[in-house]
Design an enzyme around this catalytic site. Sequence first.
Site, mmCIF file in Angstrom:
data_model
loop_
_atom_site.group_PDB
_atom_site.id
_atom_site.type_symbol
_atom_site.label_atom_id
_atom_site.label_comp_id
_atom_site.label_asym_id
_atom_site.label_seq_id
_atom_site.Cartn_x
_atom_site.Cartn_y
_atom_site.Cartn_z
ATOM 1 N N HIS A 225 75.341 65.437 -98.514
ATOM 2 C CA HIS A 225 74.738 64.245 -99.141
ATOM 3 C C HIS A 225 75.871 63.276 -99.522
ATOM 4 O O HIS A 225 76.565 62.787 -98.628
ATOM 5 C CB HIS A 225 73.892 64.705 -100.338
ATOM 6 N N HIS B 123 71.210 62.086 -89.625
ATOM 7 C CA HIS B 123 70.387 61.784 -90.801
ATOM 8 C C HIS B 123 69.079 62.537 -90.669
ATOM 9 O O HIS B 123 68.548 62.707 -89.580
ATOM 10 C CB HIS B 123 70.088 60.278 -90.911
ATOM 11 N N ASP C 259 77.388 56.871 -94.747
ATOM 12 C CA ASP C 259 78.683 57.318 -95.261
ATOM 13 C C ASP C 259 79.835 57.058 -94.315
ATOM 14 O O ASP C 259 80.995 57.139 -94.730
ATOM 15 C CB ASP C 259 78.605 58.820 -95.597
HETATM 16 C C1 SDX Z 1 73.220 60.763 -97.109
HETATM 17 O O1 SDX Z 1 68.414 61.626 -97.258
HETATM 18 C C2 SDX Z 1 69.012 60.502 -97.462
HETATM 19 O O2 SDX Z 1 68.423 59.437 -97.432
HETATM 20 C C3 SDX Z 1 70.496 60.623 -97.794
HETATM 21 C C4 SDX Z 1 71.262 59.319 -97.782
HETATM 22 C C5 SDX Z 1 70.901 58.445 -98.957
HETATM 23 O O3 SDX Z 1 71.116 57.221 -98.889
HETATM 24 O O4 SDX Z 1 70.511 59.010 -100.023
HETATM 25 O O5 SDX Z 1 71.019 58.604 -96.576
HETATM 26 C C6 SDX Z 1 72.762 59.582 -97.903
HETATM 27 O O6 SDX Z 1 73.316 61.842 -97.642
HETATM 28 C C7 SDX Z 1 73.489 60.593 -95.648
HETATM 29 C C8 SDX Z 1 73.888 61.933 -94.932
HETATM 30 C C9 SDX Z 1 75.324 62.268 -95.280
HETATM 31 N N1 SDX Z 1 75.674 63.593 -94.761
HETATM 32 C C10 SDX Z 1 76.505 63.714 -93.680
HETATM 33 O O7 SDX Z 1 76.966 62.784 -93.043
HETATM 34 C C11 SDX Z 1 76.842 65.154 -93.349
HETATM 35 C C12 SDX Z 1 76.798 65.355 -91.841
HETATM 36 N N2 SDX Z 1 75.419 65.245 -91.427
HETATM 37 C C13 SDX Z 1 74.647 66.428 -91.252
HETATM 38 O O8 SDX Z 1 75.032 67.576 -91.874
HETATM 39 C C14 SDX Z 1 73.172 66.185 -91.009
HETATM 40 O O9 SDX Z 1 73.056 65.205 -90.070
HETATM 41 C C15 SDX Z 1 72.295 65.869 -92.200
HETATM 42 C C16 SDX Z 1 72.498 66.841 -93.309
HETATM 43 C C17 SDX Z 1 72.569 64.493 -92.702
HETATM 44 C C18 SDX Z 1 70.844 65.937 -91.725
HETATM 45 O O10 SDX Z 1 70.675 67.215 -91.322
HETATM 46 P P1 SDX Z 1 69.282 67.823 -90.805
HETATM 47 O O11 SDX Z 1 68.207 66.817 -90.743
HETATM 48 O O12 SDX Z 1 69.039 69.045 -91.613
HETATM 49 O O13 SDX Z 1 69.641 68.146 -89.321
HETATM 50 P P2 SDX Z 1 70.115 69.559 -88.819
HETATM 51 O O14 SDX Z 1 71.225 70.074 -89.691
HETATM 52 O O15 SDX Z 1 68.922 70.398 -88.629
HETATM 53 O O16 SDX Z 1 70.752 69.209 -87.397
HETATM 54 C C19 SDX Z 1 69.915 69.031 -86.244
HETATM 55 C C20 SDX Z 1 70.835 69.201 -85.060
HETATM 56 C C21 SDX Z 1 71.693 70.456 -85.178
HETATM 57 O O17 SDX Z 1 71.968 70.879 -83.859
HETATM 58 P P3 SDX Z 1 71.580 72.410 -83.476
HETATM 59 O O18 SDX Z 1 72.424 73.252 -84.436
HETATM 60 O O19 SDX Z 1 70.094 72.524 -83.742
HETATM 61 O O20 SDX Z 1 71.991 72.525 -82.046
HETATM 62 O O21 SDX Z 1 71.792 68.124 -85.002
HETATM 63 C C22 SDX Z 1 73.108 68.639 -85.189
HETATM 64 C C23 SDX Z 1 72.976 70.027 -85.787
HETATM 65 O O22 SDX Z 1 74.070 70.834 -85.405
HETATM 66 N N3 SDX Z 1 73.775 67.778 -86.171
HETATM 67 C C24 SDX Z 1 75.094 67.563 -86.195
HETATM 68 C C25 SDX Z 1 75.298 66.675 -87.255
HETATM 69 N N4 SDX Z 1 74.114 66.399 -87.835
HETATM 70 C C26 SDX Z 1 73.181 67.102 -87.163
HETATM 71 N N5 SDX Z 1 76.100 68.028 -85.422
HETATM 72 C C27 SDX Z 1 77.345 67.580 -85.734
HETATM 73 N N6 SDX Z 1 77.620 66.726 -86.743
HETATM 74 C C28 SDX Z 1 76.627 66.266 -87.525
HETATM 75 N N7 SDX Z 1 76.905 65.409 -88.530
#
Ligand code: SDX
Length: 400
Positions: A244, A283, A334
Amino acid sequence: MTQPPDPHPRQKASATLAGDQPAQSAEIRRGLEGVVAGDTAISDVDGQRCQLIYRGYPIDALAGRASYEEVSYLLLYGALPTRSQLADWSRELASRRILDPPLPAILQQLPPHADPMALLRSAVSLLGLYDPKAEEESLEAVRRKAVTVIASTPTIVATLWRLRTGGRALPPKSGLSHAANFLWMLLGTEPTEQQASALDAYFTLLADHGFNASTFTARTVTGTKADYYSAIVAAIGSLKGPLHGAANRKAMEMLLEIGTAEQVEPYVQRMLTDHKRFMGFGHRVYKGEDPRAKHLKRIAHALGQASGEMKWFAISERLQEVVWEAKRLSINVDFYSASLLHYLGIPTELFTTMFACARMAGWSAHVIEQAGDNRLIRPLARYVGPHNLPFVPLEHRAPS
Ligand code: SDX
């Protein structure tokens, strides 16, 4: 030694809705993904169209045009302020920017090298401890508390950092905006118009975002009718996580590790090989690019040009391209926050507290909205543990 019972014995699928136990066949939406948990009139996060709206205004219409003072008023009161309302609101914020005793003295006693988000979480908790009206529940009382927290968190963040780095706390300056005052209090020099506008736009872009994890945390705490400070402290705790709010800090650490635009491709290859996450990408809701990202990218580019050091923007842009090519992953809020905040001279350790300062307005608006039409937030859980285990008194249990 008797084996512990199988923690997950196959359960009969015939369980019924006894008490709060859902039928075993109930569909579990892990992380509440895709679950609509309630109504809100504060912001609309449209994942399909990749649009963000604050109280009816598209973020594209507000970014860089409405100040954080206007937007925080909009989020809390539901309408953009008139000129006199804005003048009053700005005066109220300015009057609460200064920390009341004994907070300055207590901040000096806190462990200076603790995590800045842990320090902020503790400081806001102290604000509540020393507020004699902390438990008042009326709308006016909560709005009063919200003004204090929105106005004073930049002061708290800047003060704690200057104490950590051996400087003395600088009082806010009258006549400086919310964003400009933070840069003055942190860096000890008044920011340029471009720098102040950049941070102001950052605050506006991150001010609210629907039922994200930290906001939903604040609403869950408010749902029990706990006080405003408890809700905000809980939200800060939620934002502290790297999935987050801490992603902005991790994104900057990624840029620092990469070092040059030429090193982006080998870096990405290593990350893919190690199945690691790219911070600032992906996201839960947006199916494409986060609508805030383009504004942050534009501002980071302009700051980079003004600084004469385009490296951080260049690495960011190359990384955005290569990760998109490799994984079709879009950037989120971010990603360019990192180079933007870096170009403003803000230490990487403070990046997530910047996010918290911005989101104070949104959290406060959601606390008010939840309290105004409250329903205790209490989801069900599907029990997958054992059943009907025979109790063995201690004296008959194995000694080790
Ligand atoms: C914020 O919710 C909000 O609105 C939050 C926010 C706000 O303004 O309040 O927008 C602010 O928190 C933005 C997000 C910041 N976090 C990050 O940047 C951390 C990196 N991102 C991820 O960890 C991820 O994208 C999330 C946590 C943001 C979302 O995750 P989900 O929806 O749970 O997706 P997931 O983990 O199930 O991933 C789905 C697939 C996976 O592949 P498989 O394992 O199924 O093969 O996509 C891949 C993931 O591996 N994936 C990524 C990735 N994000 C998803 N792979 C590499 N790098 C990434 N960043």
